[in-house]
Design a protein around this motif. Structure first.
Motif, PDB file in Angstrom:
ATOM      1  N   UNK A 157      15.429 -12.645   2.559  1.00 37.41           N
ATOM      2  CA  UNK A 157      16.587 -12.712   1.675  1.00 37.41           C
ATOM      3  C   UNK A 157      17.172 -11.307   1.537  1.00 37.41           C
ATOM      4  N   UNK A 158      18.277 -11.182   0.844  1.00 41.16           N
ATOM      5  CA  UNK A 158      18.866  -9.866   0.603  1.00 41.16           C
ATOM      6  C   UNK A 158      17.895  -8.981  -0.166  1.00 41.16           C
ATOM      7  N   UNK A 159      17.197  -9.581  -1.129  1.00 38.17           N
ATOM      8  CA  UNK A 159      16.215  -8.827  -1.921  1.00 38.17           C
ATOM      9  C   UNK A 159      15.088  -8.312  -1.007  1.00 38.17           C
ATOM     10  N   UNK A 160      14.657  -9.143  -0.061  1.00 43.33           N
ATOM     11  CA  UNK A 160      13.607  -8.734   0.872  1.00 43.33           C
ATOM     12  C   UNK A 160      14.054  -7.541   1.713  1.00 43.33           C
ATOM     13  N   UNK A 161      15.315  -7.577   2.148  1.00 48.81           N
ATOM     14  CA  UNK A 161      15.836  -6.464   2.955  1.00 48.81           C
ATOM     15  C   UNK A 161      15.944  -5.182   2.127  1.00 48.81           C
ATOM     16  N   UNK A 162      16.274  -5.332   0.854  1.00 52.36           N
ATOM     17  CA  UNK A 162      16.457  -4.154  -0.002  1.00 52.36           C
ATOM     18  C   UNK A 162      15.126  -3.583  -0.491  1.00 52.36           C
ATOM     19  N   UNK A 163      14.220  -4.467  -0.931  1.00 52.90           N
ATOM     20  CA  UNK A 163      12.980  -4.028  -1.571  1.00 52.90           C
ATOM     21  C   UNK A 163      11.734  -4.268  -0.727  1.00 52.90           C
ATOM     22  N   UNK A 164      11.889  -5.032   0.335  1.00 55.88           N
ATOM     23  CA  UNK A 164      10.737  -5.379   1.147  1.00 55.88           C
ATOM     24  C   UNK A 164      10.225  -6.766   0.791  1.00 55.88           C
ATOM     25  N   UNK A 165       9.620  -7.492   1.752  1.00 52.10           N
ATOM     26  CA  UNK A 165       9.092  -8.835   1.490  1.00 52.10           C
ATOM     27  C   UNK A 165       7.871  -8.801   0.587  1.00 52.10           C
ATOM     28  N   UNK A 166       7.444  -9.983   0.135  1.00 51.93           N
ATOM     29  CA  UNK A 166       6.314 -10.098  -0.792  1.00 51.93           C
ATOM     30  C   UNK A 166       5.041  -9.465  -0.252  1.00 51.93           C
ATOM     31  N   UNK A 167       4.863  -9.548   1.063  1.00 49.55           N
ATOM     32  CA  UNK A 167       3.616  -9.026   1.642  1.00 49.55           C
ATOM     33  C   UNK A 167       3.501  -7.514   1.545  1.00 49.55           C
ATOM     34  N   UNK A 168       4.614  -6.829   1.235  1.00 47.70           N
ATOM     35  CA  UNK A 168       4.545  -5.384   1.023  1.00 47.70           C
ATOM     36  C   UNK A 168       3.617  -5.017  -0.129  1.00 47.70           C
ATOM     37  N   UNK A 169       3.441  -5.950  -1.065  1.00 44.13           N
ATOM     38  CA  UNK A 169       2.571  -5.692  -2.219  1.00 44.13           C
ATOM     39  C   UNK A 169       1.102  -5.900  -1.887  1.00 44.13           C
ATOM     40  N   UNK A 170       0.818  -6.380  -0.672  1.00 40.07           N
ATOM     41  CA  UNK A 170      -0.553  -6.731  -0.301  1.00 40.07           C
ATOM     42  C   UNK A 170      -1.052  -5.901   0.882  1.00 40.07           C
ATOM     43  N   UNK A 171      -0.238  -5.839   1.949  1.00 40.49           N
ATOM     44  CA  UNK A 171      -0.620  -5.102   3.156  1.00 40.49           C
ATOM     45  C   UNK A 171      -0.647  -3.595   2.875  1.00 40.49           C
ATOM     46  N   UNK A 172      -1.666  -2.913   3.369  1.00 41.26           N
ATOM     47  CA  UNK A 172      -1.775  -1.479   3.117  1.00 41.26           C
ATOM     48  C   UNK A 172      -2.077  -1.168   1.670  1.00 41.26           C
ATOM     49  N   UNK A 173      -2.785  -2.096   0.995  1.00 45.77           N
ATOM     50  CA  UNK A 173      -3.096  -1.906  -0.426  1.00 45.77           C
ATOM     51  C   UNK A 173      -3.998  -0.696  -0.629  1.00 45.77           C
ATOM     52  N   UNK A 174      -3.917  -0.131  -1.814  1.00 41.48           N
ATOM     53  CA  UNK A 174      -4.612   1.118  -2.130  1.00 41.48           C
ATOM     54  C   UNK A 174      -6.122   1.005  -1.977  1.00 41.48           C
ATOM     55  N   UNK A 175      -6.664  -0.177  -2.265  1.00 42.58           N
ATOM     56  CA  UNK A 175      -8.115  -0.369  -2.192  1.00 42.58           C
ATOM     57  C   UNK A 175      -8.602  -0.566  -0.764  1.00 42.58           C
ATOM     58  N   UNK A 176      -7.689  -0.696   0.194  1.00 43.19           N
ATOM     59  CA  UNK A 176      -8.091  -0.943   1.575  1.00 43.19           C
ATOM     60  C   UNK A 176      -8.674  -2.331   1.781  1.00 43.19           C
ATOM     61  N   UNK A 177      -8.295  -3.269   0.916  1.00 42.30           N
ATOM     62  CA  UNK A 177      -8.832  -4.628   0.962  1.00 42.30           C
ATOM     63  C   UNK A 177      -8.281  -5.363   2.178  1.00 42.30           C
ATOM     64  N   UNK A 178      -9.125  -5.997   2.984  1.00 41.20           N
ATOM     65  CA  UNK A 178      -8.658  -6.701   4.188  1.00 41.20           C
ATOM     66  C   UNK A 178      -7.740  -7.879   3.863  1.00 41.20           C
ATOM     67  N   UNK A 179      -6.706  -8.023   4.683  1.00 40.61           N
ATOM     68  CA  UNK A 179      -5.720  -9.090   4.504  1.00 40.61           C
ATOM     69  C   UNK A 179      -5.489  -9.753   5.858  1.00 40.61           C
ATOM     70  N   UNK A 180      -5.691 -11.065   5.928  1.00 35.03           N
ATOM     71  CA  UNK A 180      -5.410 -11.801   7.160  1.00 35.03           C
ATOM     72  C   UNK A 180      -3.985 -12.346   7.061  1.00 35.03           C
TER      73      UNK A 180
END
Length: 282
Positions: free
Chosen positions: A246-269
């Motif tokens: 969506x336009x919001x995704x293009x501006x702020x990034x998709x939802x997965x931006x909050x999960x991938x590369x997380x600070x704790x290094x938690x694995x994400x499939x």
């Protein structure tokens, strides 16, 4: 009868802590899925032949391979490729080698490793093979005993439920189905349909699972799964990538931006929504 082709796991390393963690996760996954492990040592987004600045024959690299000795008891079949790979070449090789999963080390800003969060999403989006993103925390050989499956209202549940379930079928892991509460009747119905489908699938496949209802309502159940993980000693969460931005995704990034590369290094499939998604034949 035609002999079943052996599965393969691919891990990409740049010899940083993140890259070496990706390899270790790859080795563990290979033992779980009774697969071979292929290590890619030279990757970029360009097809130009640019060799990794760090020689694979350096002292650090030899130590890096010796660290895999702990998996010798599992007869791990290991391949190390020093050829230059770019996405299309890598995905073609993955198809040829019956690769079931790709593993990459990701840091949010990519200061200490090749894959930043942005580069990781760029890499994952074209893939029909699930991609696991990890941080720089060295995993124990017994990792993946508890896997989180966050279910929401508007994402396809089938593929995500299948892949979380594989960890139970191959490794006797417990899948923890995480969902939130909605007041709206329409939203409740959509969520219930996803839960009912997953429960029916898991009963048929004899998959161990537990349900966890999160109250009050959370906006991003994928992101919340990172916070909830410590309560159930989970070591992996499974998410679907955003298919259409969506336009919001293009501006702020998709939802997965909050999960991938997380600070704790938690694995994400990470799994893409697509008709030709790779699935295991079991």
């Amino acid at each position: 009868m035609e002999e079943k082709k052996k599965l393969n796991i691919i891990a990409i390393t740049d010899f940083s802590e993140y890259g070496e963690t990706a390899v270790r996760h790859g080795a563990i996954l290979a033992t779980i899925f009774k697969a071979s492990l292929t290590i890619i040592t030279d990757f970029s987004f360009s097809s130009a032949d640019k060799k990794n600045e760090k020689s694979f024959h350096s002292v650090d690299s030899i130590h890096f391979l010796n660290d895999l000795d702990v998996f010798h008891d599992h007869h791990l079949e290991l391949f190390v490729l020093s050829d230059h790979f770019y996405p299309k070449k890598l995905f073609d090789y993955a198809e040829e080698s019956n690769t079931t999963m790709l593993v990459i080390g990701v840091e949010k800003n990519g200061k200490n490793t090749f894959f930043s969060r942005k580069k990781a999403v760029q890499f994952i989006k074209p893939s029909r093979i699930p991609v696991m993103t990890v941080g720089n925390i060295t995993p124990e050989p017994t990792v993946y005993q508890h896997v989180i499956l966050p279910l929401d209202i508007d994402r396809q549940a089938k593929e995500k439920s299948l892949w979380a379930g594989y960890f139970s079928r191959f490794y006797c892991a417990t899948v923890h189905i995480l969902y939130t509460t909605y007041k709206d009747a329409f939203l409740k119905k959509k969520l219930k349909d996803n839960i009912d489908f997953t429960e029916k699938l898991y009963h048929n496949l004899e998959i161990q699972y537990q349900l966890h209802n999160i109250v009050p309502t959370v906006d991003n159940i994928d992101k919340y799964s990172l916070q909830y993980a410590s309560q159930i000693e989970a070591s992996l969460t499974v998410i679907m990538m955003t298919q259409y931005y969506s336009l919001v995704d293009y501006l702020l990034g998709p939802k997965e931006y909050a999960v991938i590369g997380n600070k704790a290094g938690f694995p994400v499939l990470c799994i893409n929504e697509r008709d030709d998604l790779y699935v295991l034949c079991t």
